[in-house]
Design a protein around this motif. Structure first.
Motif, PDB file in Angstrom:
ATOM      1  N   ALA A  57     -29.282  40.973 -21.132  1.00 18.05           N
ATOM      2  CA  ALA A  57     -28.649  42.287 -21.342  1.00 18.05           C
ATOM      3  C   ALA A  57     -27.176  42.062 -21.640  1.00 18.05           C
ATOM      4  O   ALA A  57     -26.665  40.935 -21.558  1.00 18.05           O
ATOM      5  N   ARG A  58     -26.479  43.185 -21.960  1.00 20.90           N
ATOM      6  CA  ARG A  58     -25.074  43.047 -22.337  1.00 20.90           C
ATOM      7  C   ARG A  58     -24.199  44.009 -21.558  1.00 20.90           C
ATOM      8  O   ARG A  58     -24.641  45.092 -21.142  1.00 20.90           O
ATOM      9  N   ALA A  62     -25.905  44.817 -18.137  1.00 20.02           N
ATOM     10  CA  ALA A  62     -26.160  43.585 -17.387  1.00 20.02           C
ATOM     11  C   ALA A  62     -25.604  43.689 -15.962  1.00 20.02           C
ATOM     12  O   ALA A  62     -26.231  43.264 -14.988  1.00 20.02           O
ATOM     13  N   ILE A  74     -30.345  37.389 -14.413  1.00 18.08           N
ATOM     14  CA  ILE A  74     -29.870  38.181 -15.564  1.00 18.08           C
ATOM     15  C   ILE A  74     -28.938  37.293 -16.388  1.00 18.08           C
ATOM     16  O   ILE A  74     -27.947  36.767 -15.862  1.00 18.08           O
ATOM     17  N   GLU A  76     -26.350  37.287 -19.526  1.00 20.90           N
ATOM     18  CA  GLU A  76     -25.549  38.296 -20.234  1.00 20.90           C
ATOM     19  C   GLU A  76     -25.217  37.841 -21.656  1.00 20.90           C
ATOM     20  O   GLU A  76     -24.827  36.679 -21.879  1.00 20.90           O
TER      21      GLU A  76
END
Length: 606
Positions: A57-58, A62, A74, A76
């Motif tokens: 995720a960003r 994230a 996670i 990023e």
């Protein structure tokens, strides 16, 4: 199949992800979902399967996913300086002049780079660090109130700014940034696979070893229990979630509590659990400076060095269970009952084998039946033992063997009801101290060989247990009882005998007779006479059977080792060993010169 899940917060990131999926031929192992912020967390919680190893995720998405404490790592998507520079160029193009206000809404780590590029271009930038969707809504309203013309931010910031009629530029990630995140996720996935394999191998090993292994958290809740431990604890097949305190005896619960609270490790601790004799080891689990739980290992005592003392009551003993009708013995029992009515220390005095341990258990059962009963000798007592017996009793055998420093320490504990730890901590203690001795502690204290402070503490209750030879009518009663434990009966009258080993010697004789007679039938007077006269251990010294003469009461005694012998006992033993003082001294564990001196003194008194 293990999978990687990418949360695409924007069309560009999604398109890059599908391209990577095609290049790496990972259609089934690389999943792509369009979501952002709190919606992404909700989606993952509702749809995530066990085969997801990593999530990509960003930005704030994230960050929110990490805060949700999901069961997988996670990764990023990085925001590069190039990504920021391109977004700044677009923002500048939207601005009508260099005096126009620009704003950046997003994570703090992107602010410094964005500010650097805009300042170089001569633009004024207002920074709005945000972590949640509500933060972003608030920031957009503040930016609008501040007459900001263009906002730089993520996809959610762009949608809110558009709704407020404010110009906005999406801070997008490049293909290279998304690819970098995917490659990092592959590395994390590979490490996860190795951990899964190692965990599986460890699980197989733990489930098949003979030792019992139990893992508990800091609150004493079982988190793991292997098959062997389940069998030893005699609990349900999967006890995870139960309190270990419901499965352990009181003393072992006290030890575990001390392990969890103080980080103390205990090894090879003997205890009886149901019908099993086990050895417990308690090891704290410490991460950094935090105590997070404990590992308990259990193994049968038969698989380790035999324990020399059992710290736990095997069978509950009450005063009415103690056999004996002799008046002198009944006096001792009455004194024991009286001593159980308060928490004052008790001193049990008597020769070896007179039943001091049995009386100590009866006192404890009457004083604090369901609390710990800890047994220690002067050789093995440790400071921690005073905490293990909280609310119960500590039975200290052969108390005269304590060094003077420990004697004074115990006297102070009995006086203050406090335990002063080396780190300065003061702990309240509450237990009944029961001590036993075969020597004259009063004389030792007067000679400076025993602490007067401790002696007069113990003198609160002094109970003398008579030797078996002074219990007349109890001798045949007890002998018949011990034979009955082996399924035997007795016919006849016991030969007069001194019983220097008292009740313990009588128990051993009954066991020996049972072994020789197959554990059934009737034991006759002749069998007993033969066993006492031709003792299997010493028959090599004599060819003729002997009957040990009866021993009248006498005043003077002779100290050999830790036992007092009367003149008659020494003469009886001399006859038994055919006058061989060397053999006699070896069996009595004393020097030949000491024995020779005592016998010479006795001969001169005739």
């Amino acid at each position: 199949m293990s999978k990687i899940l990418l949360i695409a917060s924007g069309a560009h990131i999604a398109s890059y992800a599908f391209k990577i999926q095609e290049v790496y031929q990972a259609k089934d192992s690389f999943l792509i979902v369009s979501a952002f912020m709190e919606n992404a967390v909700q989606y993952v919680k509702e749809h995530m399967s066990d085969d997801i190893d990593v999530i990509i995720a960003r930005g704030n998405t994230a960050k929110i996913l990490r805060a949700a404490k999901l069961p997988c790592p996670i990764v990023e998507i990085p925001i590069s300086n190039q990504d920021i520079y391109l977004a700044v160029e677009k923002a500048v193009a939207l601005a009508d002049s260099k005096t126009s206000k620009l704003a950046y809404i997003g994570e703090e780590k992107g602010l410094e780079s964005a500010n650097f590029f805009l300042s170089k271009l001569g633009y004024r930038l207002t920074l709005y660090p945000c972590s949640t969707s509500q933060d972003i809504r608030t920031a957009v309203k503040l930016a609008k109130a501040a007459n900001v013309k263009t906002i730089i931010g993520g996809i959610f910031s762009h949608s809110i700014a558009s709704a407020e009629n404010i110009g906005s530029v999406i801070l997008d990630s490049s293909y290279e940034s998304v690819l970098q995140a995917y490659q990092e996720a592959l590395a994390v996935q590979e490490a996860a696979e190795l951990r899964k394999k190692a965990n599986m191998e460890s699980h197989i090993i733990l489930e098949n070893i003979s030792d019992g292994i139990v893992a508990v958290d800091k609150d004493g809740i079982i988190r793991y229990c292997n098959k062997s431990a389940t069998e030893m604890l005699q609990c349900q097949p999967d006890p995870a979630g139960l309190r270990i305190s419901d499965l352990l005896p009181d003393e072992e619960n006290s030890m575990l509590r001390f392990t969890l609270d103080k980080g103390k490790r205990y090894t090879q601790h003997p205890a009886k659990l149901q019908d099993l004799n086990l050895m417990f080891t308690f090891t704290p689990v410490i991460t950094g400076s935090q105590r997070n739980g404990a590992i308990i290992s259990l193994k049968p005592q038969s698989s380790v060095v035999p324990a020399f003392e059992s710290p736990q009551i095997a069978v509950k003993i009450e005063f009415q269970d103690v056999l004996g009708d002799a008046q002198v013995f009944r006096f001792a029992l009455q004194a024991g009952k009286a001593s159980a009515s308060d928490s004052l220390p008790v001193l049990l005095v008597g020769e070896y084998g007179t039943g001091k341990g049995l009386l100590a258990k009866a006192i404890h059962s009457s004083y604090a039946e369901r609390s710990p009963f800890v047994v220690r000798s002067a050789r093995t007592i440790k400071v921690d033992d005073f905490l293990l017996c909280q609310g119960g009793s500590l039975f200290l055998t052969n108390v005269e063997g304590l060094d003077m420093r420990m004697q004074e320490h115990i006297a102070q504990i009995c006086s203050d009801h406090c335990l002063y730890m080396e780190n300065g901590e003061i702990l309240q203690v509450n237990f009944k101290l029961i001590c036993s001795t075969e020597t004259n502690l009063k004389e030792m204290s007067l000679k400076g060989q025993f602490s007067k402070n401790l002696y007069y503490m113990l003198a609160s209750h002094i109970i003398a247990l008579p030797p078996l030879r002074d219990r007349g009518e109890d001798i045949e009663l007890l002998f018949s009882h011990f034979l009955g434990e082996f399924g035997l009966s007795f016919s006849g009258n016991l030969v007069p005998y001194a019983w220097p080993g008292n009740i313990q010697e009588m128990k051993t004789l009954a066991r020996r007779l049972a072994q020789k007679n197959g554990g059934h039938g009737t034991i006759t007077q002749e069998m007993v006479e033969k066993e006492l006269g031709e003792d299997a251990y010493f028959s090599v010294f004599t060819s003729g059977a002997k009957i040990i003469p009866s021993v009248p009461q006498t005043g003077k005694t002779y100290l050999i080792g830790e036992t007092f012998y009367t003149k008659e006992e020494l003469l009886s033993l001399k006859a038994y060993y055919n006058g061989k003082t060397t053999v006699m001294a070896r069996q009595l564990n004393c020097s030949r010169s000491t024995l020779w001196r005592y016998l010479k003194e006795i001969e001169e008194e005739k």
